[in-house]
Design a protein around this motif. Structure first.
Motif, mmCIF file in Angstrom:
data_model
loop_
_atom_site.group_PDB
_atom_site.id
_atom_site.type_symbol
_atom_site.label_atom_id
_atom_site.label_comp_id
_atom_site.label_asym_id
_atom_site.label_seq_id
_atom_site.Cartn_x
_atom_site.Cartn_y
_atom_site.Cartn_z
ATOM 1 N N ARG A 82 -13.153 40.436 -12.534
ATOM 2 C CA ARG A 82 -13.193 40.958 -13.878
ATOM 3 C C ARG A 82 -13.091 42.256 -14.045
ATOM 4 N N MET A 83 -13.760 43.141 -12.985
ATOM 5 C CA MET A 83 -13.768 44.662 -13.105
ATOM 6 C C MET A 83 -12.349 45.149 -12.662
ATOM 7 N N MET A 84 -11.970 44.446 -11.857
ATOM 8 C CA MET A 84 -10.324 44.878 -11.387
ATOM 9 C C MET A 84 -9.442 44.651 -12.461
ATOM 10 N N ALA A 85 -9.705 43.566 -13.279
ATOM 11 C CA ALA A 85 -8.463 43.087 -14.008
ATOM 12 C C ALA A 85 -8.702 43.980 -15.373
ATOM 13 N N GLN A 86 -9.850 44.671 -15.660
ATOM 14 C CA GLN A 86 -9.978 45.656 -16.839
ATOM 15 C C GLN A 86 -8.897 46.801 -16.734
ATOM 16 N N ASN A 87 -8.257 47.088 -15.319
ATOM 17 C CA ASN A 87 -7.482 48.162 -15.399
ATOM 18 C C ASN A 87 -6.236 47.408 -15.564
ATOM 19 N N ARG A 88 -5.310 47.888 -16.417
ATOM 20 C CA ARG A 88 -4.198 47.271 -17.151
ATOM 21 C C ARG A 88 -3.049 47.630 -15.929
ATOM 22 N N GLU A 89 -3.311 48.499 -14.811
ATOM 23 C CA GLU A 89 -2.221 49.030 -13.901
ATOM 24 C C GLU A 89 -2.294 47.804 -12.691
ATOM 25 N N VAL A 90 -3.274 47.000 -12.769
ATOM 26 C CA VAL A 90 -3.259 46.365 -11.614
ATOM 27 C C VAL A 90 -2.300 45.044 -11.564
ATOM 28 N N GLY A 91 -1.904 44.885 -13.087
ATOM 29 C CA GLY A 91 -0.777 43.740 -13.228
ATOM 30 C C GLY A 91 -1.636 42.493 -13.592
ATOM 31 N N LEU A 129 -5.794 39.182 -13.508
ATOM 32 C CA LEU A 129 -5.941 38.658 -14.654
ATOM 33 C C LEU A 129 -5.871 37.357 -14.639
ATOM 34 N N ALA A 130 -4.882 36.869 -14.002
ATOM 35 C CA ALA A 130 -4.678 35.429 -13.697
ATOM 36 C C ALA A 130 -5.999 34.784 -13.018
ATOM 37 N N ALA A 131 -6.183 35.567 -11.885
ATOM 38 C CA ALA A 131 -7.240 35.087 -11.063
ATOM 39 C C ALA A 131 -8.859 35.086 -11.918
ATOM 40 N N THR A 132 -8.779 36.255 -12.607
ATOM 41 C CA THR A 132 -10.099 36.399 -13.551
ATOM 42 C C THR A 132 -10.106 35.137 -14.427
ATOM 43 N N HIS A 133 -9.006 34.726 -15.215
ATOM 44 C CA HIS A 133 -9.051 33.461 -16.111
ATOM 45 C C HIS A 133 -9.346 32.364 -15.277
ATOM 46 N N ALA A 134 -8.783 32.186 -13.972
ATOM 47 C CA ALA A 134 -8.940 30.911 -13.406
ATOM 48 C C ALA A 134 -10.772 31.055 -12.917
ATOM 49 N N ASN A 153 -0.325 34.352 -17.318
ATOM 50 C CA ASN A 153 -0.145 35.738 -16.470
ATOM 51 C C ASN A 153 0.521 35.168 -15.528
ATOM 52 N N THR A 154 0.150 34.234 -14.831
ATOM 53 C CA THR A 154 1.385 33.770 -13.579
ATOM 54 C C THR A 154 2.672 33.867 -13.788
ATOM 55 N N GLU A 155 3.047 33.257 -15.008
ATOM 56 C CA GLU A 155 4.420 33.087 -15.538
ATOM 57 C C GLU A 155 5.043 34.621 -15.668
ATOM 58 N N LEU A 156 4.294 35.420 -16.255
ATOM 59 C CA LEU A 156 4.744 36.884 -16.514
ATOM 60 C C LEU A 156 5.118 37.360 -15.214
ATOM 61 N N LEU A 157 4.303 37.328 -13.934
ATOM 62 C CA LEU A 157 4.696 37.925 -12.784
ATOM 63 C C LEU A 157 6.070 37.149 -12.274
ATOM 64 N N LEU A 158 5.911 36.066 -12.461
ATOM 65 C CA LEU A 158 7.207 35.106 -12.036
ATOM 66 C C LEU A 158 8.521 35.524 -12.646
ATOM 67 N N ASN A 159 8.285 35.898 -13.879
ATOM 68 C CA ASN A 159 9.323 36.345 -14.799
ATOM 69 C C ASN A 159 9.888 37.691 -14.541
ATOM 70 N N MET A 160 8.996 38.567 -14.200
ATOM 71 C CA MET A 160 9.356 39.839 -13.855
ATOM 72 C C MET A 160 10.110 39.861 -12.366
ATOM 73 N N LEU A 161 9.570 38.981 -11.413
ATOM 74 C CA LEU A 161 10.284 38.780 -10.117
ATOM 75 C C LEU A 161 11.739 38.119 -10.203
ATOM 76 N N LYS A 162 11.731 37.161 -11.236
ATOM 77 C CA LYS A 162 12.929 36.628 -11.333
ATOM 78 C C LYS A 162 14.013 37.705 -12.155
ATOM 79 N N SER A 163 13.561 38.775 -12.695
ATOM 80 C CA SER A 163 14.423 39.603 -13.602
ATOM 81 C C SER A 163 14.902 40.477 -12.513
#
Length: 195
Positions: free
Chosen positions: A118-127, A131-136, A182-192
């Motif tokens: 949760r603390m790590m996810a507060q930094n938007r730069e981590v991607g 955040l997906a892990a925090t929600h899980a 959030n997982t889909e966000l990264l997958l879409n970024m990788l696909k792009s």
């Protein structure tokens, strides 16, 4: 030590001197373990309770490091599960003990494990993945709470308490959906970028 003696010992908090002795036994405490030393540290850290909590958590970190090193040993699945079950039994929440206490203990472990995420996810730069892990983790913590409440309710036929869990189940579902988003966000970024 008998199980009864273990249970009685859990009713009393360990003193900071006992905690320091345990740390020393692991070769990880270099202090003098005197009342004066502990009083000075307590004053520096905000009081006796704050100091004791710090000491207990330092000891926990040391023991967890030992457990992580021990877990690196190659064991078959049955032996590993028996070893991990020993931790729960020592905590008073073994398979033959109170199932609600067992779930609550596991829930506490999930809360502790998820806090650094949760603390790590507060930094938007981590991607999006932290955040997906925090929600899980939030979803898992919530679902374990539902299990704990439901155990007693099912045993007692308490339909009202079971129905009251609908809100928690919806919250868990929302957290899981956010994890997937959030997982889909990264997958879409990788696909792009062709990955």
């Amino acid at each position: 030590m008998s199980e009864h003696e273990q249970d009685q010992g859990r009713d009393r908090l360990a003193t900071v001197e006992q905690i320091a002795e345990a740390m020393a036994a692991l070769g990880m405490y270099q202090g003098r373990n005197t009342s004066t030393e502990h009083a000075d540290q307590a004053a520096r850290l905000g009081g006796a309770d704050a100091y004791r909590v710090r000491m207990v958590n330092a000891l926990l970190g040391m023991v967890q490091t030992e457990a992580a090193l021990a877990d690196a040993i190659d064991l078959d699945a049955d032996a590993r599960h028996a070893a991990w079950e020993q931790q729960l039994t020592a905590a008073g929440v073994g398979l033959d003990q109170d199932p609600v206490k067992r779930i609550e203990f596991i829930r506490w472990q999930v809360l502790r494990a998820g806090t650094p995420l949760r603390m790590m996810a507060q930094n938007r730069e981590v991607g999006p993945i932290p955040l997906a892990a925090t929600h899980a983790v939030t979803a898992l913590h919530t679902l374990l709470g539902v299990i704990a409440v439901s155990q007693d309710a099912v045993a007692q036929g308490d339909v009202e308490t079971l129905a009251d869990q609908a809100g928690q189940l919806r919250a868990a579902r929302e957290a899981l959906q956010l994890a997937l988003t959030n997982t889909e966000l990264l997958l879409n970024m990788l696909k792009s970028v062709g990955l």
